[in-house]
Design a protein around this motif. Structure first.
Motif, short mmCIF file in Angstrom:
data_model
loop_
_atom_site.label_atom_id
_atom_site.label_comp_id
_atom_site.label_asym_id
_atom_site.label_seq_id
_atom_site.Cartn_x
_atom_site.Cartn_y
_atom_site.Cartn_z
N TRP A 128 -21.97 -45.46 22.90
CA TRP A 128 -22.13 -45.16 24.32
C TRP A 128 -23.49 -44.51 24.58
CZ3 TRP A 128 -21.64 -46.17 29.05
CH2 TRP A 128 -21.88 -45.21 30.04
N LEU A 154 -24.52 -57.41 33.01
CA LEU A 154 -25.37 -56.39 33.63
C LEU A 154 -26.09 -56.99 34.85
CD1 LEU A 154 -25.86 -53.43 32.78
CD2 LEU A 154 -27.99 -54.16 31.71
N ARG A 159 -26.20 -46.36 27.09
CA ARG A 159 -26.57 -45.76 28.38
C ARG A 159 -27.98 -46.17 28.82
NH1 ARG A 159 -27.26 -40.48 28.07
NH2 ARG A 159 -27.16 -40.12 30.29
N ARG A 160 -28.87 -46.39 27.86
CA ARG A 160 -30.24 -46.76 28.21
C ARG A 160 -30.58 -48.19 27.79
NH1 ARG A 160 -32.42 -43.26 31.82
NH2 ARG A 160 -34.53 -43.44 31.00
N ALA A 161 -29.56 -48.94 27.38
CA ALA A 161 -29.82 -50.33 26.98
C ALA A 161 -30.03 -51.18 28.23
CB ALA A 161 -28.65 -50.86 26.17
N THR A 162 -30.87 -52.19 28.09
CA THR A 162 -31.12 -53.07 29.23
C THR A 162 -30.87 -54.51 28.82
OG1 THR A 162 -33.44 -53.25 28.64
CG2 THR A 162 -32.86 -51.54 30.21
N VAL A 214 -22.47 -55.26 36.79
CA VAL A 214 -21.48 -54.45 36.06
C VAL A 214 -22.18 -53.22 35.49
CG1 VAL A 214 -20.00 -54.40 34.01
CG2 VAL A 214 -20.03 -56.41 35.49
N THR A 215 -21.56 -52.07 35.63
CA THR A 215 -22.18 -50.86 35.06
C THR A 215 -21.91 -50.80 33.57
OG1 THR A 215 -20.21 -49.52 35.42
CG2 THR A 215 -21.83 -49.55 37.21
N ARG A 216 -22.76 -50.07 32.88
CA ARG A 216 -22.57 -49.89 31.44
C ARG A 216 -21.24 -49.19 31.17
NH1 ARG A 216 -27.46 -49.49 33.24
NH2 ARG A 216 -29.26 -50.36 32.15
N ARG A 217 -20.91 -48.26 32.07
CA ARG A 217 -19.66 -47.50 31.90
C ARG A 217 -18.46 -48.45 31.96
NH1 ARG A 217 -19.96 -44.88 36.21
NH2 ARG A 217 -21.62 -43.52 35.53
#
Lengths: 292, 231
Positions: free
Chosen positions: B223, B76, B227-230, B80-83
């Motif tokens: 997923w 991240l 989406r909101r994981a950091t 890199v995007t989460r998607r």
């Protein structure tokens, strides 16, 4: 031209405002110093700019778009965090290989030279490295990635003075050849004062200073002399700090510039002093805090 | 897509955790089975089964859990995007399941050719899995691997987002749900119907279709959490 912009950005954690209406712009091909005390909001700003955290309100743009889940934006961004964690099973070469895969401007020769400079063993497990070596790996990835927007969040943890100077030297030399936008969050202001071109000072989630470093250096002075004379001179200027010993007064003034005045002594103020005095004037209780 | 493939390669940078150790577990099963037989004195007791496959499932789940808690936050920071990370994880899970599934089929064939390792032992060709053709068997072996991987992935993202509190709540919630469903089935006297329904299903449905549906559901949940994981 700006590569990043925040307008009225707030970030709240329950009742706590980590950012309170932050507006700033990061100019292209400039080294920015993101300064401030622990808990000022520096890391939060960088996490929001890199799509890792989410603003509660306000506008955020990086390369003209919102960074969250934006591959076009994030592929041009490298964020090296304080105490960066790496996968347990990764060796140094694995971390560098990962960065090489993701950054199109990655320079393997530069990375190899930096590994030698910082004496980082490439085949060692990352979890076996010393704190300083681990920081050096972050520095190497950040520099060799040559990402158009590179953010270093206090990357020097465990690095000794020589290694830190090496980092500053390599950053400056590479930046001269490959200009890009660099954001350097640090407490070691004196060490980087000659490096940074633009200063953003945060305190308690607000921007206190957002100005060119050169301008700040030229405009802020400490004036010492007889109290009456200093008081007369200081009237109308932005006073950041004052110390009085007997009849002698010393005030730190913003916007006064260096000049000659009979009976008064003018001294330039270091960037660190400017930051300290400006933060103190913001009247925040002085205590060690936790970075948010 | 190239970005997704790059993330696949990063996940495979340390390939032993995802492929090497599970393959090692696979190779270790026959000698382990022999050891179990010897310790149980069952070498001359005719056809029997030894349930060692869960060992492989456990190794896979923990590998994907580590991917989500360690490789995800690292990448991240590298933009890199989460998607992209989620898509790469799905590819790795699928590829790993198919590869290990192929290994299981190979060992199953060896097991049959050697008369159950010379002592009528079934470690791979368990009766419950059926005895279809190699292609069907490949899918039967791969389905549960995908499902278990999805559990590892979901546990990993829950930990990444909510740390220990999330894991405790997830375990407690899952157990509570299972207990409630069990109690409902018991009070409504549904167990015989459930048993006969499952018993009537072909292996391919039971061990491929249902696990894939289960994995898709867990993947979707993962997923939503990711989406909101950091980092």
């Amino acid at each position: 031209m700006n590569v990043a912009r925040m307008a009225g950005v707030t970030k709240r954690y329950g009742d706590v405002a980590a950012l309170d209406g932050v507006s700033l712009e990061l100019a292209e091909n400039t080294i920015h110093g993101l300064l401030g005390r622990n808990g000022a909001g520096k890391t939060t700003v960088m996490r929001i700019l890199t799509g890792q955290a989410f603003e509660t309100g306000g506008e955020v743009e990086v390369f003209g778009q919102h960074p969250y889940e934006n591959a076009d934006v994030l592929s041009r961004v490298c964020f090296i965090r304080e105490s960066q964690h790496y996968p347990d099973k990764f060796r140094v070469r694995h971390a560098l290989r990962a960065a090489e895969l993701l950054y199109p401007h990655w320079d393997p020769a530069f990375a190899a030279a930096l590994l030698a400079d910082f004496a980082v063993p490439v085949d060692r497990l990352l979890r076996k490295l010393s704190r300083g070596q681990l920081s050096a790996v972050g520095v190497i990835i950040g520099l060799a990635s040559r990402a158009p927007l590179t953010l270093f969040d206090e990357p020097y943890l465990g690095l000794d003075a020589v290694a830190r100077q090496l980092f500053y030297d390599r950053l400056l030399a590479d930046y001269a050849e490959h200009p890009r936008t660099v954001v350097l969050s640090t407490h070691l202001i004196d060490e980087v004062s000659d490096l940074i071109e633009h200063v953003v000072l945060l305190d308690a989630g607000r921007v206190l200073i957002d100005a060119e470093a050169e301008t700040l250096r030229g405009e802020t002075v400490a004036v010492t002399g007889p109290a009456g004379a200093v008081e007369r001179f200081a009237a109308g200027y932005d006073e950041l700090h004052r110390e009085q010993v007997g009849g002698s007064l010393r005030v730190t003034l913003a916007g006064a510039g260096n000049r000659l005045e009979p009976g008064l002594d003018f001294e330039p103020v270091s960037l660190q002093q400017l930051v300290v005095r400006t933060t103190q004037r913001n009247r925040r209780p002085v205590a060690a805090g936790k970075e948010s | 897509m190239p970005r997704v493939l790059d993330v696949v390669r990063i996940q495979l940078v340390h390939w032993p955790a995802l492929l090497g150790y599970p393959l090692l577990a696979l190779v270790a099963m026959p000698p382990l089975g022999w050891g179990i037989d010897v310790s149980n004195g069952e070498t001359a007791r005719g056809a029997h089964e030894i349930y060692l496959l869960p060992m492989l499932l456990g190794a896979i789940a923990s590998a994907h859990l580590q991917t989500m808690t360690q490789v995800f936050p690292f990448t991240l920071g590298l933009g890199v995007t989460r998607r992209a990370f989620a898509a790469a994880t799905a590819l790795v899970v699928l590829g790993q399941a198919l590869l290990l599934g192929l290994g299981l089929v190979a060992f199953d064939i060896v097991e049959r050719l050697t008369g159950g390792w010379g002592r009528e032992t079934r470690i791979f060709g368990l009766d419950v899995l059926g005895h279809g053709n190699p292609l069907a068997l490949w899918l039967v072996y791969s389905g549960p691997l995908v499902a278990v991987s999805a559990i590892g992935v979901l546990a990993g993202v829950v930990f990444q987002r909510w740390r220990h509190t999330g894991i405790y709540l997830a375990i407690f919630g899952s157990v509570a749900l299972l207990v409630a469903m069990g109690a409902l089935a018991k009070t409504q006297n549904w167990w015989p119907s459930i048993g006969s329904f499952l018993g009537g299903q072909p292996s391919l449905t039971l061990f491929t279709a249902y696990p894939l549906v289960f994995a898709l559901a867990l993947g979707g949940a993962a997923w939503l959490v990711l989406r909101r994981a950091t980092a």
